[in-house]
Every structure is written in structure tokens, then in C-alpha cells.
Motif scaffolding. Structure first.
Motif: not given
Lengths: 423, 405
Positions: A11, A15-16, A18, A75-78, A91-92, A406, A408
Motif C-alpha cells: 500500500i 501511495s507513492l 499514485v 479519494y483517488s490517487g492517479d 496527483y490525488s 488507487l 479508497i
């Protein structure tokens, strides 16, 4: 049960890892509907229920199946990486937030706020141009930066007409703004053209859910423009960004000309810059009580016209998009006390094509998604995690792009508008 | 219990993930040839220069001149000493004046008494540092002034015996009553200096603009003061105080003025100034353009000009409807800050940036009425420069590089 410690590195890595992507540069930006996943609770699907059995967060005609009022946030991290180039953009931000109130299992009402188009993009010219000016050779480098985007405030409702037929309606109020910086760099500083565009528009979408047989459900929707997206465009005067901060301001040295010596030009109203027409069809087949496979087909055509003064990062925009999704969903068993039975699994494959308006070339994307959901408490609170990996192939000039998302999500269920007797 | 432990762990990992999230924004390379910004150039060679003459004023010059140089004569220079409460010490019974000195400074280490000027005093003569010209002093004579004679010359050195400066010291104790005349309600302490010796025909002294007090023209008072410590005890102190000048000026006579149209140039001593007209208005560039560089080049006649001459260009604020070329005062007023610009001549060219003013013309904030071109007051007034507009290799030109949308 797998120890949670084994998930931590995975995870953290995600997170890094995304991002701005090349898609953000076309026309009004990257429409969120063209993302791999639009909400952690939905996975790849929009129409076909995957959030809970019979419920899709983005299909109002299914909302009345909820037993409790739901507040949810995703919440999205792309991340976008371009092949052959050590280039990462990530970015997120908020992916989906909403509130759905089921009304006696016969109808529902809901509000949601979702990103509609992401306009964040920074482009640098692939070539340096030489310009001879009075026996001096100037090396010119063009760049373009755009920030901002368009959001949609959705108001939706559903009504159960017959036991096997329900209809839903969503009115999407589009709003937002963007700031464009077009710059040309030479002799040590950039000359920048700044402009702002404020957007507003209204879209409407009608949904139908039909249970054809005990195991087969059909879903369909039609989206039309009620009031086309309009833009209020303001162009600022060119300035020499002497202090290099990208803004027209005082400083050491101050930008040229001084900010108080120029005024913004008159606002221009652009009408009809985005008029989407969308048709969607979804088919779900329940393999057993907990498992279903689904197929979704969507076609969007933008009948809008982008005016000349509105400078686009890339001089083209998406006219037509087609999506096909195939997914498998395993829903949790609400009655089981076993932890594993409270976990839902969503997986699927997506294939998307986007036809560009100017060059008529086609962008192709193939991707896959894997998601998990965990349902807890009696009311059905739920945590969802969804990962999407896609390969986006552009025509000609752009390298292939790898897209990772990603998301959540958390949804809280409770009884609302019920008078409780005080103890 | 087990499920709560799992949820808490999951929540922890989620918070850790969010806090360790790093957004990154790297430019993507693309073909941006469709963007509308473009670099363009514009050359304007429709430039005309004309000259005019103004009675010269050297009030802001860093030197006081006397004598004749390059055909220009400075017959007299004036120094005004400020009013100050120290002058009232003259009437204080506890103060006894020992001496009063009027001091001027020079950077000439070879100055001798025989080549120094005479000092004169008059209490009712006035000059205006910023306005007085030779026209105000036609027929001037020091016949009715108090003649204070020649100074004592002190050549000063530092601790390493290196020359620092030369002091010209006049004893003015003989006119103490005139300097402190309480009857005269309009007392102006004016001193004049004039060359009377034939040992030299030109000298330079430092004016009040040269330093910030140290070598300014001044009057120095030396006195003793009885200070009462107690009823039966007094203390006698020996003191000196300095009173500085409120203004100083050299009166330069330009002689006969040659107003030929070919005499295009600048000189503070002659009062020669120029007007430059450039064919540029608010529509000369494409609408909304931004000027990156706007460089005016004027060729200089190196055979008749000084090198490193500092020139000021100031856009004209109001148009003047006149055919005259000789004036008592300058009829052309410049806008000044922020458009007033200056530059030194170099290699036979005067090159200056007019970017800010031209940009504001395109913005409609200013109107092009031409430019007033003057010599910086710090230039040697006995030197001049001349524009060479007929130069075959370098023509007067305004070169503009601009970006248009």
C-alpha cells in the motif's frame, strides 16, 4: 487471515506511485468518465451494481435498494507514466462524494459531487525554435500550463415503477474554472499569456433498471445536454515574468509591464463548448447468490464546438468515446459472521477508444481493475479499495502511457429522518 | 476482537498512505506549434533629431569652476552659507570668537595661493542654485562687495603621506558684524569667488554636490565658551562648529551660440540639448503585444565628442508650439520617472532602451510627443558630444523585439 503487515509495503508503494496525463491536454481536459474507475465502491462499472448487491453509487435507478441512508467519500490517487521516458506525473484528489437517502424502498433521493474534467497539464515544446532578431539568434521554448477543472454537482432520484422496473434521474450541474498560462521563453525569462475560463452547464441523465429474469438484469441510461457548457473567458495582458514565479506581480525584479499599468480584456462568452450525448447499456448475470458477471457498453459523443480564442494545450479534442467493460463481482454475505464473507471482490477488464475531432485518430486504452470492499456493522458501513492499471496508446506523436489509479472509499450507513424516542 | 484489530490496522495503513502521498507534476513534451504567441521584430529608422539651446545652469554640478576652458568662460561662482543658531553665539556674553574661516576644497595637489581665487562677500545679493544663469549676471561686478582676499592653501595628506585634498581657507573674522547683522531681517550670507591672479586661467573646486559634508564649502567658527558649573565655578571650553552652504553655482557664459541645424548634440556648458522624434504610436505594434527589447541607437561623431558621456532621455510630457531654438529656460518638460533613462556613449554609439515608455504607448497610457535628450549634469560642462546622423555605416534606428498573441 493474511497478516496486515504484509499489505503495508504494497500500500505504501502504491501511495507513492499514485497524475497529469496526456489526456488532460485534449480539449477541455480529461473527462472523469473516461478514467478507469470513477469511484472505489463502483469499480469499473457505472450502471451495473457492484457497490452492494443491486446498488450502484452512480446509477440512481438502483438507489432505492439501499436499506439505509449512505454518506460516502472516495479519494483517488492517479499516476501517469510515459513509456521510454523517465517521466512521472501523479496527483490525488476527491473522486466521488455523496449522500443517498432511500425512501421506503420505493424511491430515493441523492446528492453527489464528482470531478467532471481534469484540466491540469504542463506541456513543454519538444523543439527549441531559433529566431534571428537584429543579428542575434534567439532560442525560443514554448510551454503551456493549465490548472483547474470542472466539477459536477449531481442531484438524483429514483422511483420503483414495478417490482422489476425502476427509473432514475440525475441532473448534473457543471461548474468550475481553469487558468491557462501560455509562455514563450527566451533571453532569460518567459513572456506569459494568462487567461481564465469559468465554466457552467447542466446535463441530464435518465436511468432504467429492468430485471429481465431472476438472474439477468438490464440497465440503461441516456445522457443529454440540458444547457450546454458555456465558458466565460478572460484574457489578461501579456507580461514578462522577470521574477520567474509565473504570476504577474511586483517583486525583485518586478514583472513587465507593471501589473497596475494593464487591465484585463473584456470577457468573452463561449457557448456550446461541450454538449455530450451519451448512451449506456449494462447487463448483469447472477452466477449465484453472491457472484455476478456483468457487461457494460457506453458511447459518448461531444457535439460541442471549441472556439478559436480558447487555446488548447494540444490542438485537438475527443469527439467520440466508446467503452466496453467486463467484470466479475463477488458480494459479501450480509448474514454471515465470518470475516471473509464480509469482503466483496470486484475485478474486470476495460477497453476504451477515443476518436479525436481534428485528426480523426483514435486513442486506445486497455485496462484491468481489482478491488476489495469490507462491509462492517449492521447498517452496512463499507470500506473499499480499488486499483486500476491501464495502457493508453496514442496515435503518432505521443508515447504510450501507463495509467495507475488507487482509490479508497468509505461509506457510512445510518438511519436518517427517523424520530427516536428519548430514553 | 480480531476484526476490530484488523480494522484498526487497516485504518493505520490508510492514514500512513495518505500522509506519505507525494504529488508530482512533470512537463510532458508535445508539439506546441499551434500556440498563438510569436516573436516579431520592428525596425524604425524614421528618426529625426533637432537641437535647441537653454541658458546653462551648473547649480547641480559637483564642481565649482572659475576661468576659461574650451572657449567657455566662468567669470564668477557663488556660495551661500546657511542660516544657523550658531550665528547667534556672536551676541552671547559667554562666547568669545577666536576666528571665522570660509573653506573651499580642491582635488588639485599643486594648487598654490597665486592660482587661487579672491573671495568676496555681500549680504544682499542672491542667486538661485537651480535657476541662475549668466543672463542674470550680465555686467556683474564685485566692486561693491567686501573683498576678503586670497586664501591660505593647505595641502593635506594621510598617515601614509599620500595626498588627500587641498583646503582653501579664508579668514573672514573681519566681516563678523556683517555675517551676524541682526538689523538685516533678510540677511543672506553670499560669497563670490573670482580669479584675479594671472598664474592660472582655470581652476576646479568642489561644490556641495561632490561630497556629503566632508569637503563641502563651509564656514568654521572657533570660539571659547564659559560654562557655569556652579555659583562660584565656571568652566571655559574651546569649541569649533561648522556651518554648511545652502547652495553653490558656477556662472558659465556660453558666448555666441551657433544655431546651425547641423549642430546636433549636447553640452551642459553651452546649454545645448536635443529633441528626438520617433515615428511610433499605439498601433505601431500588433494589438496586445509585449515589447521584450526596444533599443534606440544614435551614432556619435567621435571626432568632436567625448567618450563615456552620460546622456539622459526623457519623454516629453507636453507639446510646445514654437519655432524658436534658443531659450532662457527649457520649455520642454519631461515625464521623468519611470520613463527617464540614461546611458553612456560607447564606441561612437549612444544606445538606450525605451522599452517601458514604448510599451505604455501601446497600452494607451502615454502619448508619443518625442523625447528630450540632455547631458547628465555630472558630465564635464566644458565637453560636448555631437550626433552623426549622416553616418553611412550606422544609421539612427529603433529596434524592437516583441511578442504578439
Amino acid at each position: 487471515m493474511w497478516p496486515i503487515k504484509q499489505f503495508i509495503p504494497l500500500i505504501l508503494c502504491s501511495s507513492l506511485l499514485v497524475g497529469q496525463g496526456t489526456m488532460n491536454a485534449f480539449g477541455l481536459g480529461h473527462f472523469y468518465e473516461n478514467q478507469g474507475i470513477t469511484s472505489a465502491g463502483n469499480g469499473l462499472n457505472d450502471l451495473v451494481p457492484t457497490f452492494q448487491s443491486n446498488v450502484s453509487l452512480s446509477n440512481p435507478s438502483t438507489w432505492h435498494h439501499l436499506k439505509f441512508t449512505h454518506l460516502f467519500l472516495s479519494y483517488s490517487g492517479d499516476e501517469n507514466s510515459i513509456s521510454d521516458l523517465p517521466l512521472l506525473n501523479r496527483y490525488s484528489g476527491l473522486a466521488h462524494a455523496g449522500w443517498i437517502v432511500p425512501i421506503k424502498s420505493k424511491g430515493s433521493f441523492g446528492l453527489a459531487i464528482v470531478p467532471y474534467a481534469d484540466q491540469r497539464i504542463t506541456l513543454a515544446d519538444s523543439d527549441t525554435t531559433s529566431f534571428i532578431a537584429f543579428e542575434d539568434t534567439l532560442n525560443l521554448v514554448n510551454s503551456f500550463a493549465r490548472t483547474g477543472g470542472i466539477m459536477a454537482f449531481k442531484v438524483g432520484a429514483s422511483y420503483l415503477i414495478r417490482e422489476n422496473l425502476s427509473v432514475g434521474l440525475s441532473v448534473d450541474m457543471l461548474f468550475g474554472s481553469s487558468r491557462q498560462n501560455e509562455s514563450i521563453f527566451f533571453n532569460g525569462s518567459s513572456i506569459i499569456q494568462t487567461s481564465r475560463t469559468k465554466y457552467s452547464g447542466v446535463l441530464g441523465e435518465v436511468f432504467i433498471s429492468l430485471a429481465l429474469q431472476e438472474k439477468i438484469n438490464l440497465f440503461a441510461s441516456v445522457k443529454q445536454t440540458i444547457r450546454s457548457l458555456n465558458g466565460l473567458y478572460t484574457e489578461k495582458y501579456l507580461f514578462d515574468d522577470a521574477n520567474g514565479n509565473g504570476f504577474h506581480d511586483y517583486g525583485s525584479p518586478s514583472d513587465f509591464p507593471l501589473p497596475d499599468s494593464v487591465s484585463a480584456k473584456d470577457e468573452i462568452r463561449f457557448t456550446g463548448i461541450h454538449k455530450p450525448e451519451q448512451y449506456s447499456l449494462g447487463l448483469q448475470s447472477n452466477l449465484n447468490k453472491k457472484t455476478s458477471i456483468s457487461f457494460e457498453l457506453r458511447s459518448i459523443k461531444d457535439k460541442g464546438k471549441l472556439p478559436d480564442p480558447l487555446t488548447l494545450p494540444i490542438n485537438d479534442w475527443i469527439r467520440h468515446s466508446n467503452d466496453i467493460n467486463l467484470s466479475l463481482t463477488r458480494f459479501p454475505n450480509d448474514l454471515s459472521l465470518d470475516l471473509v464473507d464480509k469482503i466483496s471482490v470486484r475485478m474486470g477488464l476495460a477497453f476504451k477508444t477515443h476518436t479525436l475531432a481534428q485528426t480523426k485518430t483514435i486513442i486506445r486504452e486497455i485496462g484491468g481493475s481489482l478491488g476489495l470492499g469490507f462491509k462492517f456493522r449492521v447498517a452496512g458501513n463499507q470500506i473499499d479499495l480499488n486499483y486500476y492499471l491501464g495502457k493508453r496508446k496514442f496515435p503518432d506523436t505521443f508515447n504510450t502511457e501507463f495509467v495507475q489509479q488507487l482509490q479508497i472509499g468509505i461509506s457510512l450507513a445510518d438511519l436518517w429522518f427517523v424520530k427516536r424516542r428519548q430514553k | 476482537m480480531k476484526s476490530r484489530f484488523f480494522i484498526m490496522n487497516l485504518l493505520g495503513v490508510f492514514i500512513l498512505s495518505i500522509s506519505s502521498w507525494q504529488c508530482e507534476d512533470n512537463p510532458i513534451e508535445a508539439d506546441l506549434s499551434h500556440l498563438s504567441l510569436s516573436v516579431n521584430t520592428l525596425s524604425i529608422d524614421s528618426i529625426s533629431v533637432s537641437s535647441y539651446w537653454v541658458a546653462p545652469n551648473l547649480g547641480s554640478n559637483e564642481r565649482l569652476y572659475l576661468g576659461t576652458k574650451n572657449g567657455l568662460e566662468v567669470p564668477v561662482a557663488f556660495v551661500g552659507i546657511s542660516d544657523h543658531f550658531y550665528w547667534d553665539y556672536y551676541f552671547d556674553s559667554t562666547v568669545t570668537f577666536d576666528s571665522l574661516h570660509f573653506i573651499l576644497y580642491s582635488n588639485d595637489s599643486l594648487l598654490t595661493q597665486s592660482s587661487t581665487p579672491n573671495l568676496y562677500f555681500k549680504s544682499d545679493s542672491q542667486f538661485n542654485e537651480s535657476k541662475s544663469t549668466y543672463l542674470d549676471f550680465e555686467g556683474f561686478t564685485t566692486a561693491d562687495w567686501e573683498d576678503l582676499g586670497l586664501p591660505i592653501v593647505n595641502v593635506n595628506t594621510d598617515t601614509n603621506a599620500l595626498f588627500t585634498h587641498t583646503e582653501l581657507v579664508w579668514d573672514i573674522m573681519s566681516i563678523d558684524s556683517m555675517l551676524m547683522d541682526t538689523v538685516d531681517s533678510n540677511l543672506i550670507r553670499n560669497f563670490a569667488i573670482q580669479l584675479t591672479n594671472r598664474d592660472t586661467n582655470f581652476i576646479e573646486l568642489l561644490s556641495r554636490e561632490a561630497t556629503s559634508g566632508e569637503k563641502d564649502p563651509k564656514v568654521k567658527m572657533y570660539f571659547r565658551q564659559n560654562i557655569e558649573v556652579s555659583e562660584d565655578s565656571t568652566f571655559r571650553d574651546t569649541l569649533n562648529v561648522t556651518i554648511y552652504s545652502f547652495g553653490d553655482i558656477s556662472i558659465i557664459d556660453p558666448g555666441s551660440i551657433n544655431t546651425e541645424s547641423t549642430n546636433l548634440g549636447l553640452s551642459n556648458g553651452i546649454g545645448l540639448r536635443s529633441l528626438v522624434s520617433i515615428s511610433f504610436d499605439s498601433v505601431s505594434l500588433l494589438e496586445g503585444s509585449l515589447i521584450r527589447k526596444a533599443q534606440l541607437t544614435l551614432p556619435i561623431d567621435t571626432s568632436a565628442s567625448s567618450e563615456g558621456y552620460n546622456i539622459i532621455v526623457d519623454p516629453i510630457d507636453e507639446s510646445v508650439d514654437t519655432a524658436d531654438v534658443v531659450f532662457e529656460t527649457d520649455p520642454y518638460t519631461g515625464i521623468g520617472y519611470p520613463y527617464r533613462v540614461s546611458s553612456d556613449t560607447e564606441d561612437g554609439l549612444f544606445i538606450i532602451s525605451l522599452k517601458s515608455f514604448l510599451q505604455n504607448i501601446t497600452l494607451g497610457n502615454e502619448t508619443n510627443l518625442g523625447f528630450k535628450v540632455v547631458a547628465n549634469e555630472k558630465n564635464d560642462p566644458f565637453e560636448s558630444i555631437h550626433f552623426d546622423l549622416e553616418n553611412e555605416s550606422v544609421k539612427p534606428i529603433l529596434e524592437i523585439i516583441y511578442v504578439a498573441n
